[in-house]
Design an enzyme around this catalytic site. Structure first.
Site, PDB file in Angstrom:
ATOM      1  N   LYS A  28     -11.918  -1.481   8.183  1.00  8.54           N
ATOM      2  CA  LYS A  28     -11.211  -2.385   9.029  1.00  8.54           C
ATOM      3  C   LYS A  28     -11.924  -2.203  10.374  1.00  8.54           C
ATOM      4  CE  LYS A  28      -7.840  -2.378   5.729  1.00  8.54           C
ATOM      5  NZ  LYS A  28      -7.956  -3.400   5.162  1.00  8.54           N
ATOM      6  N   ASP A  47      -1.186   7.012   6.205  1.00  8.38           N
ATOM      7  CA  ASP A  47      -2.318   5.992   5.953  1.00  8.38           C
ATOM      8  C   ASP A  47      -2.565   5.254   6.926  1.00  8.38           C
ATOM      9  OD1 ASP A  47      -3.974   4.096   4.785  1.00  8.38           O
ATOM     10  OD2 ASP A  47      -2.692   3.427   3.286  1.00  8.38           O
ATOM     11  N   TRP A  75       0.833  -1.240  -0.039  1.00 11.28           N
ATOM     12  CA  TRP A  75      -0.080  -0.243   0.110  1.00 11.28           C
ATOM     13  C   TRP A  75       0.866   1.408  -0.120  1.00 11.28           C
ATOM     14  CZ3 TRP A  75      -4.203  -1.362  -1.879  1.00 11.28           C
ATOM     15  CH2 TRP A  75      -4.881  -2.362  -1.543  1.00 11.28           C
TER      16      TRP A  75
END
Ligand SMILES: Cc1ncc(COP(=O)(O)O)c(C=O)c1O
Length: 356
Positions: free
Chosen positions: A191, A167, A100
């Protein structure tokens, strides 16, 4: 009974699912579904402001930061963030700590100059880099606080002379941290916050308006701030479920309480992985994520057998990401210690059977 260890979309508390289901049929006794009410109605306005309020309260967001609820997930932020924070002539620093993080880098490179200040690619992203220089003229330094795929997590954030951007898709709301140390935080919701389709952005107001760029309105943080996340139709259902989940988190006692639970859950699971002769954790011990526990077995056969063995016991979503293989047990806030114990029991039983 199933325990779902999926990395995301992932479990939310059962009471959140139940309340969300009620809201779909009859939103707070209105006789209407949450799916059909106007995003400009007073009723949805209350959802949005309570959600924002809870984000502020649960994370301790100081004044001077705006909270945005946007569409496009975290991936949209890979581009939207540099569009809003990286001056045309400037450069941004990025830490390359996984898939990511790398995607964030590649998107930012399409927008402006990027310097990769540190990387753990040399050891397949199994550790968090230490001891690197941060140039003082960076517009910001971007990192990925929890690397969902490789199962590593920053437990100490770099002290920077430049604004820190993170992030936090897979660890926000899982542990206490000081928001004031960050210039901007963003997270895909799916999440520890809510369903997919929503990104939370927490941006320090005084970082905006410095890039020299003219942005399409939909990508412009300032537009969304001015419209209080109602510049266009926001992801109303995802925001509603996020609100239910944040109410659940508050009722539990807040982030500090779940952090303690998360520490225990992670310890129990890593201890078993370290003890069990069939399994091995991949991440550097001091960087092991509390959210995504990544481990492997010695052979592909053992891995496939254990996946079936676990599945038969109602333990699902354990298959590791293709870039690491093996297993990934995502133990977000809503995963109970009973779920973790059930996995540990299965690992022990599997080892016993295997050795016979
Ligand atoms: C750390 C991290 N960043 C970004 C993403 C991408 O998020 P999205 O699918 O919401 O774009 C993920 C997805 O799992 C993630 O774990």
């Amino acid at each position: 009974m199933k325990y779902n260890f999926c990395a995301g979309p992932s479990i939310l508390p059962p009471e959140v699912f139940a309340d969300a289901a009620k809201g779909v049929l009859d939103f707070e006794g209105s006789g209407l579904s949450i799916l059909e009410i106007s995003h400009r109605s007073d009723a949805f306005g209350s959802v949005l402001s309570e959600c924002e309020q809870l984000v502020r309260e649960l994370l301790g967001v100081p004044g001077g930061y705006s909270i945005l609820f946007l569409q496009g997930g975290a991936s949209a932020q890979f581009a939207q963030l540099p569009l809003n924070l990286l001056p045309i002539e400037g450069r941004a620093g990025y830490m390359d700590t996984g898939v990511w993080a790398n995607k964030a880098i590649r998107e930012a490179q399409k927008i402006g100059r990027v310097d990769v200040v540190a990387s753990s690619a040399d050891q397949n992203y199994t550790y968090i880099p230490q001891g690197y220089d941060i140039p003082e003229d960076l517009a910001y330094l971007h990192l990925t606080s929890n690397n969902t795929i490789y199962g590593t997590e920053f437990f100490e954030f770099p002290v920077t002379p430049v604004p820190l951007v993170s992030d936090m898709s897979s660890d926000i709301f899982s542990r206490v941290f000081d928001v004031s140390k960050f210039g901007t935080i963003y997270a895909g919701a799916q999440k520890n916050l809510g369903p997919a389709g929503l990104a939370l952005v927490i941006v320090k107001d005084d970082l905006l308006g410095r890039t020299g760029r003219v942005l399409p309105s939909i990508f412009d943080y300032q537009q969304h701030i001015s419209a209080r996340s109602l510049y266009h139709t926001p992801p109303v259902f995802a925001i509603y479920v996020a609100l239910l989940n944040l109410r659940w988190l508050k009722a539990k006692g807040g982030v500090a309480v779940v952090e303690q639970e998360n520490i225990i859950k992670a310890r129990v699971l890593y201890e078993e992985i370290d003890r069990n002769s069939l399994f091995r954790a991949t991440a550097n011990p001091s960087d092991r994520s509390r959210m995504n526990v990544v481990f492997v077995a010695d052979t592909k056969e053992v891995e496939s057998e254990f996946l079936v063995f676990a599945q038969q016991r109602g333990l699902v979503g354990l298959k590791g990401h293709r870039s690491v293989g093996g297993f990934r047990a995502s133990i977000y806030n809503a995963m109970t210690i009973q779920g973790v114990n059930a996995l540990v029991d299965a690992m022990q039983e599997f080892e016993d059977q295997y050795k016979r």
